[in-house]
Design a protein around this motif. Structure first.
Motif, PDB file in Angstrom:
ATOM      1  N   GLU A  47      -6.283  -7.032   2.600  1.00  0.00           N
ATOM      2  CA  GLU A  47      -6.391  -5.622   2.991  1.00  0.00           C
ATOM      3  C   GLU A  47      -6.185  -4.766   1.759  1.00  0.00           C
ATOM      4  O   GLU A  47      -5.292  -5.035   0.947  1.00  0.00           O
ATOM      5  CB  GLU A  47      -5.333  -5.306   4.048  1.00  0.00           C
ATOM      6  CG  GLU A  47      -5.383  -3.918   4.603  1.00  0.00           C
ATOM      7  CD  GLU A  47      -4.297  -3.687   5.645  1.00  0.00           C
ATOM      8  OE1 GLU A  47      -4.401  -2.684   6.363  1.00  0.00           O
ATOM      9  OE2 GLU A  47      -3.359  -4.500   5.720  1.00  0.00           O
ATOM     10  N   VAL A  48      -7.015  -3.737   1.582  1.00  0.00           N
ATOM     11  CA  VAL A  48      -6.840  -2.781   0.496  1.00  0.00           C
ATOM     12  C   VAL A  48      -6.438  -1.442   1.093  1.00  0.00           C
ATOM     13  O   VAL A  48      -6.891  -1.079   2.171  1.00  0.00           O
ATOM     14  CB  VAL A  48      -8.120  -2.640  -0.347  1.00  0.00           C
ATOM     15  CG1 VAL A  48      -8.392  -3.915  -1.124  1.00  0.00           C
ATOM     16  CG2 VAL A  48      -9.325  -2.283   0.521  1.00  0.00           C
ATOM     17  N   ARG A  49      -5.591  -0.688   0.370  1.00  0.00           N
ATOM     18  CA  ARG A  49      -5.041   0.525   0.948  1.00  0.00           C
ATOM     19  C   ARG A  49      -5.239   1.779   0.116  1.00  0.00           C
ATOM     20  O   ARG A  49      -5.434   2.857   0.642  1.00  0.00           O
ATOM     21  CB  ARG A  49      -3.532   0.338   1.221  1.00  0.00           C
ATOM     22  CG  ARG A  49      -3.196  -0.834   2.120  1.00  0.00           C
ATOM     23  CD  ARG A  49      -3.927  -0.750   3.445  1.00  0.00           C
ATOM     24  NE  ARG A  49      -3.620   0.492   4.108  1.00  0.00           N
ATOM     25  CZ  ARG A  49      -2.596   0.655   4.945  1.00  0.00           C
ATOM     26  NH1 ARG A  49      -1.788  -0.337   5.201  1.00  0.00           N
ATOM     27  NH2 ARG A  49      -2.391   1.820   5.526  1.00  0.00           N
ATOM     28  N   ASP A  50      -5.171   1.656  -1.212  1.00  0.00           N
ATOM     29  CA  ASP A  50      -5.235   2.857  -2.040  1.00  0.00           C
ATOM     30  C   ASP A  50      -5.718   2.479  -3.425  1.00  0.00           C
ATOM     31  O   ASP A  50      -5.719   1.298  -3.823  1.00  0.00           O
ATOM     32  CB  ASP A  50      -3.851   3.520  -2.097  1.00  0.00           C
ATOM     33  CG  ASP A  50      -3.916   4.995  -2.479  1.00  0.00           C
ATOM     34  OD1 ASP A  50      -5.035   5.555  -2.540  1.00  0.00           O
ATOM     35  OD2 ASP A  50      -2.852   5.595  -2.702  1.00  0.00           O
ATOM     36  N   ILE A  51      -6.122   3.500  -4.200  1.00  0.00           N
ATOM     37  CA  ILE A  51      -6.618   3.304  -5.552  1.00  0.00           C
ATOM     38  C   ILE A  51      -6.220   4.509  -6.393  1.00  0.00           C
ATOM     39  O   ILE A  51      -6.064   5.618  -5.872  1.00  0.00           O
ATOM     40  CB  ILE A  51      -8.159   3.120  -5.528  1.00  0.00           C
ATOM     41  CG1 ILE A  51      -8.686   2.640  -6.883  1.00  0.00           C
ATOM     42  CG2 ILE A  51      -8.858   4.409  -5.095  1.00  0.00           C
ATOM     43  CD1 ILE A  51     -10.124   2.163  -6.839  1.00  0.00           C
ATOM     44  N   ASN A  52      -6.024   4.307  -7.701  1.00  0.00           N
ATOM     45  CA  ASN A  52      -5.689   5.440  -8.562  1.00  0.00           C
ATOM     46  C   ASN A  52      -6.786   5.672  -9.604  1.00  0.00           C
ATOM     47  O   ASN A  52      -7.822   5.009  -9.594  1.00  0.00           O
ATOM     48  CB  ASN A  52      -4.308   5.252  -9.209  1.00  0.00           C
ATOM     49  CG  ASN A  52      -4.275   4.138 -10.244  1.00  0.00           C
ATOM     50  OD1 ASN A  52      -5.289   3.529 -10.589  1.00  0.00           O
ATOM     51  ND2 ASN A  52      -3.086   3.852 -10.761  1.00  0.00           N
ATOM     52  N   SER A  53      -6.560   6.623 -10.505  1.00  0.00           N
ATOM     53  CA  SER A  53      -7.603   7.040 -11.443  1.00  0.00           C
ATOM     54  C   SER A  53      -7.906   5.991 -12.495  1.00  0.00           C
ATOM     55  O   SER A  53      -8.895   6.127 -13.243  1.00  0.00           O
ATOM     56  CB  SER A  53      -7.189   8.348 -12.123  1.00  0.00           C
ATOM     57  OG  SER A  53      -5.974   8.180 -12.836  1.00  0.00           O
ATOM     58  N   ALA A  54      -7.076   4.951 -12.594  1.00  0.00           N
ATOM     59  CA  ALA A  54      -7.354   3.848 -13.511  1.00  0.00           C
ATOM     60  C   ALA A  54      -8.066   2.703 -12.800  1.00  0.00           C
ATOM     61  O   ALA A  54      -8.350   1.671 -13.416  1.00  0.00           O
ATOM     62  CB  ALA A  54      -6.055   3.341 -14.129  1.00  0.00           C
ATOM     63  N   GLY A  55      -8.328   2.874 -11.506  1.00  0.00           N
ATOM     64  CA  GLY A  55      -8.996   1.836 -10.738  1.00  0.00           C
ATOM     65  C   GLY A  55      -8.069   0.782 -10.190  1.00  0.00           C
ATOM     66  O   GLY A  55      -8.532  -0.232  -9.650  1.00  0.00           O
ATOM     67  N   ALA A  56      -6.748   0.983 -10.319  1.00  0.00           N
ATOM     68  CA  ALA A  56      -5.790   0.020  -9.773  1.00  0.00           C
ATOM     69  C   ALA A  56      -5.764   0.126  -8.249  1.00  0.00           C
ATOM     70  O   ALA A  56      -5.671   1.222  -7.695  1.00  0.00           O
ATOM     71  CB  ALA A  56      -4.401   0.270 -10.343  1.00  0.00           C
ATOM     72  N   VAL A  57      -5.831  -1.015  -7.599  1.00  0.00           N
ATOM     73  CA  VAL A  57      -5.890  -1.080  -6.141  1.00  0.00           C
ATOM     74  C   VAL A  57      -4.641  -1.767  -5.617  1.00  0.00           C
ATOM     75  O   VAL A  57      -4.184  -2.774  -6.182  1.00  0.00           O
ATOM     76  CB  VAL A  57      -7.142  -1.862  -5.675  1.00  0.00           C
ATOM     77  CG1 VAL A  57      -7.150  -2.055  -4.166  1.00  0.00           C
ATOM     78  CG2 VAL A  57      -8.404  -1.154  -6.126  1.00  0.00           C
ATOM     79  N   VAL A  58      -4.078  -1.228  -4.522  1.00  0.00           N
ATOM     80  CA  VAL A  58      -2.925  -1.869  -3.890  1.00  0.00           C
ATOM     81  C   VAL A  58      -3.283  -2.263  -2.469  1.00  0.00           C
ATOM     82  O   VAL A  58      -4.176  -1.693  -1.846  1.00  0.00           O
ATOM     83  CB  VAL A  58      -1.691  -0.955  -3.886  1.00  0.00           C
ATOM     84  CG1 VAL A  58      -1.199  -0.702  -5.293  1.00  0.00           C
ATOM     85  CG2 VAL A  58      -1.978   0.361  -3.158  1.00  0.00           C
ATOM     86  N   GLY A  59      -2.554  -3.260  -1.970  1.00  0.00           N
ATOM     87  CA  GLY A  59      -2.810  -3.714  -0.612  1.00  0.00           C
ATOM     88  C   GLY A  59      -1.969  -4.911  -0.254  1.00  0.00           C
ATOM     89  O   GLY A  59      -0.852  -5.091  -0.738  1.00  0.00           O
ATOM     90  N   ASP A  60      -2.542  -5.762   0.596  1.00  0.00           N
ATOM     91  CA  ASP A  60      -1.861  -6.935   1.136  1.00  0.00           C
ATOM     92  C   ASP A  60      -2.562  -8.180   0.619  1.00  0.00           C
ATOM     93  O   ASP A  60      -3.757  -8.376   0.867  1.00  0.00           O
ATOM     94  CB  ASP A  60      -1.887  -6.879   2.668  1.00  0.00           C
ATOM     95  CG  ASP A  60      -1.270  -8.107   3.319  1.00  0.00           C
ATOM     96  OD1 ASP A  60      -0.608  -8.896   2.609  1.00  0.00           O
ATOM     97  OD2 ASP A  60      -1.450  -8.284   4.538  1.00  0.00           O
ATOM     98  N   GLY A  61      -1.826  -9.023  -0.077  1.00  0.00           N
ATOM     99  CA  GLY A  61      -2.377 -10.266  -0.583  1.00  0.00           C
ATOM    100  C   GLY A  61      -2.045 -11.460   0.267  1.00  0.00           C
ATOM    101  O   GLY A  61      -2.228 -12.607  -0.161  1.00  0.00           O
ATOM    102  N   GLY A  62      -1.555 -11.194   1.497  1.00  0.00           N
ATOM    103  CA  GLY A  62      -1.221 -12.293   2.397  1.00  0.00           C
ATOM    104  C   GLY A  62      -2.372 -12.656   3.308  1.00  0.00           C
ATOM    105  O   GLY A  62      -3.538 -12.637   2.916  1.00  0.00           O
TER     106      GLY A  62
END
Length: 302
Positions: A47-62
């Motif tokens: 699951e992906v949730r958000d992204i910033n101006s550097a293209g870094a993506v956060v989410g769930d890696g499970g």
């Protein structure tokens, strides 16, 4: 949108032409990141949730289930596990600012939800946030702004709907009701400003901007296209309430759906005259409050 995909959804966007979301096809779902005309699969993120101006993506890696969630960040095509908060076995990352600060949630043994901060200045650490650890659980992050402040709200019993700002020095400030008598949908938190939508007692919609003291500094109103129905129950004329369904743990037999930040509504309530309480029955959560209470909800995914 590459074949054989039949649909797509954007969950978040950032400066520089970055977008994160999903592609859908026949019996398929894929988390992706867009930059310009390029699309990149975010495997192995469930699951992906958000992204910033550097293209870094956060989410769930499970696995995509709450009890097996793993907080991750993808930077430059490399997925890195964030630290698991001490005392917890599952967590997920939900928001990231342009400085690299990440917030998300950790799940307790009984499915209770706790906000977590992974500060860019303290790599390898995970700080559980709670303005009142002795009394509050099921507390959710709305967003983290560029200065590292975190907007939080509660979803528990008599104190459901309380809104807090966690400062960079670790202190907490509780905000007053942003729009007494209205249903407030928290949307975003940037530069110390809170953006929210309001369904007013006059059945109109308003967009508001509030400061760190909870003072509304700008309001734009418009007619509500889909007025929120008001129902009366045998509990004294109180209305229905939906709990967060993406970050909380599902009840036995409850279908878990996958949907993106822009589609979620985290509902909570602050009270104007003496409290709210929750009723649990038949695998469903209805939180109810007096008809003169102030409803607070969270629209952006967390």
């Amino acid at each position: 949108m590459p074949a054989p995909c039949t649909g797509s959804e954007v969950y978040a966007a950032a400066e520089g032409g970055w977008f994160v979301g999903s592609l859908r096809g026949p019996n398929a779902y894929s988390a992706v990141r867009w930059h310009g005309a390029q699309v990149e699969a975010m495997s192995p993120l469930a699951e992906v949730r958000d992204i910033n101006s550097a293209g870094a993506v956060v989410g769930d890696g499970g696995t995509g289930e709450w009890w097996a969630s793993k907080p991750v960040v993808n930077r430059g095509g490399q997925t890195v596990n964030l630290a698991m908060p001490r005392g917890f076995r599952s967590a997920k990352a939900t928001h990231i600012n342009n400085s690299g600060d990440v917030v998300g949630v950790a799940y307790g043994e009984f499915g209770d939800v706790h906000p977590v901060l992974w500060a860019a200045a303290r790599p390898g650490t995970a700080e559980v946030l709670n303005p009142d650890p002795q009394h509050l659980y099921d507390t959710y992050p709305v967003d983290v702004d560029e200065q590292g402040r975190v907007l939080l709200y509660t979803d528990i019993g008599e104190r459901s709907g309380e809104v807090f700002v966690r400062a960079t020095d670790g202190g907490y400030r509780q905000l007053p009701p942003l729009y007494p008598g209205g249903a407030v949908y928290l949307e975003a938190f940037h530069g110390g400003r809170i953006a929210a939508s309001v369904f007013t007692p006059e059945s109109t919609m308003a967009a508001i901007e509030a400061d760190l003291d909870g003072n509304v500094v700008h309001t734009t109103t418009e007619a509500a296209e889909n007025p929120v129905p008001r129902r009366r129950h045998d509990d004294g004329g109180r209305g229905p309430h939906l709990r967060p369904r993406e970050l909380r743990t599902p009840h036995l037999g409850e279908r878990r759906t996958r949907c993106g930040p822009g589609r979620q509504r985290r509902l909570q309530r602050g009270t104007a005259t003496g409290g709210a309480h929750r009723r649990r029955d038949a695998g469903r959560d209805d939180q109810v409050a007096g008809s003169d209470a102030t409803a607070v909800a969270y629209h952006r995914g967390c």
